[in-house]
Design an enzyme around this catalytic site. Structure first.
Site, PDB file in Angstrom:
ATOM      1  N   LYS A  39       0.809  -1.229   0.000  1.00  0.00           N
ATOM      2  CA  LYS A  39       0.000   0.000   0.000  1.00  0.00           C
ATOM      3  C   LYS A  39       0.840   1.276   0.000  1.00  0.00           C
ATOM      4  O   LYS A  39       0.368   2.312  -0.437  1.00  0.00           O
ATOM      5  CB  LYS A  39      -0.947  -0.001   1.202  1.00  0.00           C
ATOM      6  CG  LYS A  39      -0.235   0.182   2.526  1.00  0.00           C
ATOM      7  CD  LYS A  39      -1.193   0.105   3.693  1.00  0.00           C
ATOM      8  CE  LYS A  39      -0.467   0.494   4.965  1.00  0.00           C
ATOM      9  NZ  LYS A  39      -1.019  -0.133   6.158  1.00  0.00           N
ATOM     10  N   ARG A 134      -6.498   0.976  17.380  1.00  0.00           N
ATOM     11  CA  ARG A 134      -7.084   1.085  16.043  1.00  0.00           C
ATOM     12  C   ARG A 134      -7.983  -0.145  15.910  1.00  0.00           C
ATOM     13  O   ARG A 134      -8.888  -0.309  16.706  1.00  0.00           O
ATOM     14  CB  ARG A 134      -6.003   1.202  14.958  1.00  0.00           C
ATOM     15  CG  ARG A 134      -6.553   1.815  13.658  1.00  0.00           C
ATOM     16  CD  ARG A 134      -5.486   2.004  12.587  1.00  0.00           C
ATOM     17  NE  ARG A 134      -5.068   0.734  11.992  1.00  0.00           N
ATOM     18  CZ  ARG A 134      -4.137   0.612  11.040  1.00  0.00           C
ATOM     19  NH1 ARG A 134      -3.528   1.681  10.588  1.00  0.00           N
ATOM     20  NH2 ARG A 134      -3.810  -0.569  10.563  1.00  0.00           N
TER      21      ARG A 134
END
Ligand SMILES: *Cc1c(COP(=O)(O)O)cnc(C)c1O
Length: 365
Positions: A39, A134
């Site tokens: 990514k 997260r």
């Protein structure tokens, strides 16, 4: 041959291969498989292929768009989605990937249904939040119950592991203690479902120091590595680890000079706000030789994230489509049409490789 187009990100695939081999072999020595995370460079297919060829057993991204099409390009390794799937993408997750990371029962239900419809078995790894706050189960009893539920009731899902993510939101370090906590959860999950699981995933680049210094618990056998392979900077810049055994220049951002002029260093007139509504500070150091490069925030996200290879260049600022350089102290006599090379930080690489205006150039030597 066509002229090169700018702005450009040049990718040195040989350096990327060397980096992949280095990380894969250091991890393999400790019994750890590497999922190569693409990514950071917007999933450039050749980067994924190089990582796969040099030993990453899985290719991973947070975005399906980056995994889509890799099969057609000849990639044979397993593909993994590392952001919790959106329910709306469940069908595509099942058709495009082999594995996904999960933390929500509703999403798992959608994946199971999609897998059923396409007569597939989709593999899942459950995420445990160990304090970075997260993704992942905070309530560990619920994680265990979810594991049992997948095992017993979701016929088209196969539970293959447990994993965690650290050092992203809460900046919580991947320590030996955190890894031991994860191993304990893995063992509890195995006791709950009555069998061994294949993967215990100990995080990302920030877990590598434990691999290097030999303190990673033996049960941790999978890491998801992006930055350390493609940039190899974070562990050095943020944590002081010596990464000189890696190539830190796999990617180079190149921009073309469109104007060279002598101009004052201090703006002339009443000062308001710049193009991004900020009030910048200027120092009056007289008339300077400046170069304007056809490259801006749209491409690099902010000039703080790029630095010229020519150490005598000072980056003064940028707006959407321009970057302004002070070239007064340079030995090289820069002219309009010349190309300026920049090294990048991770954030700028993300922007520049995702910008429609930036041309990707692959080199193999
Ligand atoms: C981005 C990401 C990674 C890779 O992180 P690096 O720091 O680039 O190694 C791994 N896991 C998850 C869940 C991620 O979002």
């Amino acid at each position: 041959m066509l002229a090169d187009q700018y702005p450009q990100v040049e990718v040195n695939l040989e350096k990327l291969r060397e980096n992949t081999r280095e990380i894969v072999s250091r991890c393999a020595a400790k019994g750890v498989e590497v999922a190569g995370v693409i990514k950071g460079c917007n999933g450039i297919p050749e980067v994924a292929l190089a990582m796969a060829q040099e030993g990453c057993s899985i290719i991973a991204s947070s975005r399906l768009e980056q995994l889509e099409g890799l099969r057609e390009k000849g990639l044979k390794k397993q593909l993994m989605l590392i952001r919790i799937p959106m329910i709306s993408e469940a069908q595509r997750v099942v058709s495009l990937t082999d594995i996904s990371l999960n933390s929500e029962e509703k999403v798992l239900e959608a994946l199971n249904l999609a897998a059923q419809e396409s007569k597939k078995i989709h593999k899942v790894i459950l995420m445990a939040d160990l304090g970075d706050l997260r993704e992942g189960f905070w309530d560990k009893d619920r994680l265990m119950a979810c594991g049992k539920w997948i095992e017993e009731d979701l016929e088209n899902l196969q539970l293959i592991g447990i994993a965690t993510n650290l050092c992203c939101y809460g900046s919580v370090l991947a320590t030996k203690e955190k890894m031991e906590e994860l191993v304990a959860l893995a063992e509890r999950l195995e006791a709950t479902i009555g069998r061994k699981i294949q993967y215990v995933g100990g995080g990302a680049t920030t877990t590598l120091p434990l691999v290097f210094n030999g303190t990673l618990p033996p049960r941790i056998n999978l890491l998801r590595i992006g930055e350390a392979i493609i940039m190899a900077r974070d562990l050095e810049d943020s944590y002081g680890h010596n990464m000189s055994f890696m190539n830190q220049d796999v990617f180079t951002l190149k921009g073309e000079i469109i104007e060279v002029k002598h101009k004052p260093s201090y703006p002339v007139g009443e000062l308001g706000r710049d193009a991004f509504a900020e009030a910048p500070v200027f120092e009056d150091i007289g008339i300077r030789r400046k170069a304007l490069v056809a490259l801006g925030r749209v491409d690099h996200g902010g000039h703080e994230g790029i630095y010229p290879l020519d150490k005598n260049i000072r980056v003064l600022g940028s707006s959407s489509d321009h970057t302004i350089l002070d070239i007064t102290d340079c030995e090289k006599d820069y002219q309009v049409g010349d190309i300026v090379d920049f090294n990048l930080f991770y954030g700028s690489l993300v922007y520049s490789t995702a910008s429609r205006n930036v041309h990707i150039k692959l080199t193999r030597a």
